[in-house]
Design a protein around this motif. Structure first.
Motif, PDB file in Angstrom:
ATOM      1  N   HIS A  31       0.825  -1.214   0.000  1.00  0.00           N
ATOM      2  CA  HIS A  31       0.000   0.000   0.000  1.00  0.00           C
ATOM      3  C   HIS A  31       0.860   1.265   0.000  1.00  0.00           C
ATOM      4  N   ALA A  32       2.093   1.134  -0.477  1.00  0.00           N
ATOM      5  CA  ALA A  32       3.007   2.272  -0.644  1.00  0.00           C
ATOM      6  C   ALA A  32       3.294   3.004   0.663  1.00  0.00           C
ATOM      7  N   ILE A  33       3.359   2.237   1.749  1.00  0.00           N
ATOM      8  CA  ILE A  33       3.757   2.786   3.043  1.00  0.00           C
ATOM      9  C   ILE A  33       5.096   2.158   3.412  1.00  0.00           C
ATOM     10  N   GLU A  34       6.094   2.979   3.645  1.00  0.00           N
ATOM     11  CA  GLU A  34       7.413   2.452   3.959  1.00  0.00           C
ATOM     12  C   GLU A  34       7.365   1.683   5.293  1.00  0.00           C
ATOM     13  N   PRO A  35       7.821   0.433   5.291  1.00  0.00           N
ATOM     14  CA  PRO A  35       7.711  -0.393   6.500  1.00  0.00           C
ATOM     15  C   PRO A  35       8.848  -0.160   7.487  1.00  0.00           C
ATOM     16  N   THR A  36       8.883   1.020   8.064  1.00  0.00           N
ATOM     17  CA  THR A  36       9.941   1.341   9.020  1.00  0.00           C
ATOM     18  C   THR A  36       9.694   0.602  10.337  1.00  0.00           C
ATOM     19  N   GLU A  37      10.758   0.492  11.131  1.00  0.00           N
ATOM     20  CA  GLU A  37      10.616  -0.161  12.433  1.00  0.00           C
ATOM     21  C   GLU A  37       9.659   0.613  13.325  1.00  0.00           C
ATOM     22  N   ALA A  38       9.667   1.930  13.210  1.00  0.00           N
ATOM     23  CA  ALA A  38       8.768   2.755  14.016  1.00  0.00           C
ATOM     24  C   ALA A  38       7.311   2.460  13.669  1.00  0.00           C
ATOM     25  N   ARG A  39       7.024   2.255  12.388  1.00  0.00           N
ATOM     26  CA  ARG A  39       5.643   1.973  11.982  1.00  0.00           C
ATOM     27  C   ARG A  39       5.225   0.563  12.389  1.00  0.00           C
ATOM     28  N   LEU A  40       6.166  -0.360  12.341  1.00  0.00           N
ATOM     29  CA  LEU A  40       5.866  -1.707  12.841  1.00  0.00           C
ATOM     30  C   LEU A  40       5.531  -1.640  14.323  1.00  0.00           C
ATOM     31  N   ALA A  41       6.299  -0.864  15.066  1.00  0.00           N
ATOM     32  CA  ALA A  41       6.058  -0.730  16.498  1.00  0.00           C
ATOM     33  C   ALA A  41       4.715  -0.057  16.765  1.00  0.00           C
ATOM     34  N   THR A  42       4.366   0.930  15.945  1.00  0.00           N
ATOM     35  CA  THR A  42       3.074   1.602  16.091  1.00  0.00           C
ATOM     36  C   THR A  42       1.930   0.630  15.863  1.00  0.00           C
ATOM     37  N   ALA A  43       2.069  -0.196  14.839  1.00  0.00           N
ATOM     38  CA  ALA A  43       1.023  -1.175  14.537  1.00  0.00           C
ATOM     39  C   ALA A  43       0.833  -2.139  15.701  1.00  0.00           C
ATOM     40  N   ARG A  44       1.946  -2.643  16.228  1.00  0.00           N
ATOM     41  CA  ARG A  44       1.862  -3.614  17.322  1.00  0.00           C
ATOM     42  C   ARG A  44       1.272  -2.977  18.580  1.00  0.00           C
ATOM     43  N   MET A  63      -4.184  -0.454  12.018  1.00  0.00           N
ATOM     44  CA  MET A  63      -3.847   0.058  10.694  1.00  0.00           C
ATOM     45  C   MET A  63      -4.139   1.555  10.579  1.00  0.00           C
ATOM     46  N   ALA A  64      -5.162   2.037  11.267  1.00  0.00           N
ATOM     47  CA  ALA A  64      -5.451   3.474  11.251  1.00  0.00           C
ATOM     48  C   ALA A  64      -4.316   4.254  11.908  1.00  0.00           C
ATOM     49  N   ALA A  65      -3.730   3.690  12.951  1.00  0.00           N
ATOM     50  CA  ALA A  65      -2.605   4.364  13.616  1.00  0.00           C
ATOM     51  C   ALA A  65      -1.405   4.455  12.683  1.00  0.00           C
ATOM     52  N   VAL A  66      -1.186   3.427  11.891  1.00  0.00           N
ATOM     53  CA  VAL A  66      -0.080   3.429  10.935  1.00  0.00           C
ATOM     54  C   VAL A  66      -0.336   4.453   9.832  1.00  0.00           C
ATOM     55  N   VAL A  67      -1.558   4.489   9.338  1.00  0.00           N
ATOM     56  CA  VAL A  67      -1.911   5.467   8.303  1.00  0.00           C
ATOM     57  C   VAL A  67      -1.662   6.888   8.811  1.00  0.00           C
ATOM     58  N   ALA A  69       0.419   7.777  11.245  1.00  0.00           N
ATOM     59  CA  ALA A  69       1.854   7.970  11.460  1.00  0.00           C
ATOM     60  C   ALA A  69       2.588   8.204  10.146  1.00  0.00           C
ATOM     61  N   ALA A  70       2.101   7.565   9.078  1.00  0.00           N
ATOM     62  CA  ALA A  70       2.745   7.690   7.774  1.00  0.00           C
ATOM     63  C   ALA A  70       2.191   8.861   6.964  1.00  0.00           C
ATOM     64  N   ASP A  71       1.176   9.553   7.506  1.00  0.00           N
ATOM     65  CA  ASP A  71       0.512  10.643   6.780  1.00  0.00           C
ATOM     66  C   ASP A  71       0.078  10.158   5.400  1.00  0.00           C
ATOM     67  N   SER A  72      -0.526   8.963   5.394  1.00  0.00           N
ATOM     68  CA  SER A  72      -0.962   8.333   4.149  1.00  0.00           C
ATOM     69  C   SER A  72      -2.454   8.562   3.954  1.00  0.00           C
ATOM     70  N   ASP A  73      -2.900   8.553   2.698  1.00  0.00           N
ATOM     71  CA  ASP A  73      -4.330   8.673   2.421  1.00  0.00           C
ATOM     72  C   ASP A  73      -4.969   7.305   2.174  1.00  0.00           C
ATOM     73  N   THR A  74      -4.253   6.235   2.500  1.00  0.00           N
ATOM     74  CA  THR A  74      -4.776   4.877   2.331  1.00  0.00           C
ATOM     75  C   THR A  74      -5.931   4.635   3.296  1.00  0.00           C
ATOM     76  N   ASP A  75      -6.968   3.980   2.816  1.00  0.00           N
ATOM     77  CA  ASP A  75      -8.087   3.611   3.676  1.00  0.00           C
ATOM     78  C   ASP A  75      -7.634   2.483   4.607  1.00  0.00           C
ATOM     79  N   PRO A  76      -7.716   2.665   5.924  1.00  0.00           N
ATOM     80  CA  PRO A  76      -7.301   1.603   6.841  1.00  0.00           C
ATOM     81  C   PRO A  76      -7.997   0.274   6.577  1.00  0.00           C
ATOM     82  N   ALA A  77      -9.233   0.310   6.094  1.00  0.00           N
ATOM     83  CA  ALA A  77      -9.956  -0.927   5.802  1.00  0.00           C
ATOM     84  C   ALA A  77      -9.254  -1.739   4.720  1.00  0.00           C
ATOM     85  N   GLU A  78      -8.625  -1.046   3.768  1.00  0.00           N
ATOM     86  CA  GLU A  78      -7.889  -1.751   2.720  1.00  0.00           C
ATOM     87  C   GLU A  78      -6.655  -2.436   3.302  1.00  0.00           C
ATOM     88  N   LEU A  79      -6.000  -1.773   4.236  1.00  0.00           N
ATOM     89  CA  LEU A  79      -4.853  -2.387   4.909  1.00  0.00           C
ATOM     90  C   LEU A  79      -5.289  -3.619   5.704  1.00  0.00           C
TER      91      LEU A  79
END
Length: 202
Positions: A31-44, A63-67, A69-79
């Protein structure tokens, strides 16, 4: 004497072939979101907070928290949809389990007691064609508490009538089962073959 034989789901009936981190990285990347360690930690962390509190849709909250954190316009439901598919695809059921369950069903009521939202956990059984193998499935979200709390075990008793209840699992499964008056059978990955042991005992 009638017997209900209950199983934990993750790690006992259904085994993982990939780690959470591997799955999350693929989900974010797709979903074009860079999988940084910080974002993995946010998801968990977001998932664990919502899950522990039995809040609705913990995966969506994660997934909404990751969206955010990444300032993404991706719908969390899609994630979430991608996460679910990738998670299910990374599961397998031992052949010995299928064979053993078929035989055990002839003498015992079979059930699953699983921590998690019902739809998500039953979906794993559906994925592997196992749902109809069980007389009941109790998810912790149904019972209002996660194992090792006795509530999921009490809910199982309401669903399945038996003289004796046996729980196959590890860690919290065993301690919760014992507290609820179930007979625990502990599963350890470094121990003897689980299904051969169950067949021998029962």
């Amino acid at each position: 004497m009638t017997e209900a034989l209950c199983f934990a789901l993750d790690g006992v009936l259904v085994h993982r072939t990939r780690s959470d981190a591997e799955i999350l990285r693929d989900v974010f990347t797709s979903h074009a979101i860079e999988p940084t360690e910080a974002r993995l930690a946010t998801a968990r962390a977001s998932f664990r907070r919502a899950f522990d509190a039995l809040e609705p849709e913990p995966y969506r909250q994660s997934m909404a928290a990751v969206v955010d954190a990444a300032d993404s316009d991706t719908d969390p439901a899609e994630l979430v949809a991608t996460l679910r598919e990738e998670t299910y695809a990374a599961t397998t059921v031992p052949g010995a389990a299928r064979e053993s369950l078929s035989g055990l069903a002839e003498t015992s009521a079979l059930a699953v007691i699983a921590n998690g939202p019902r739809e998500w956990q039953v979906g794993k059984l559906d994925r592997h064609g196992l749902t109809d193998s069980f007389d009941a499935v109790v998810a912790s979200y149904d019972a209002g508490a996660h194992r090792p709390d006795t509530a999921p075990f009490d809910r199982l008793r309401e669903r399945v009538s038996a003289d004796e209840y046996v729980m196959v699992g590890d860690g919290d499964d065993v301690s919760g089962a014992r507290a609820a008056g179930f007979v625990p059978i502990e599963y350890r990955t470094d121990g003897p073959d689980l299904w051969a042991t169950i067949d021998a005992l029962l």
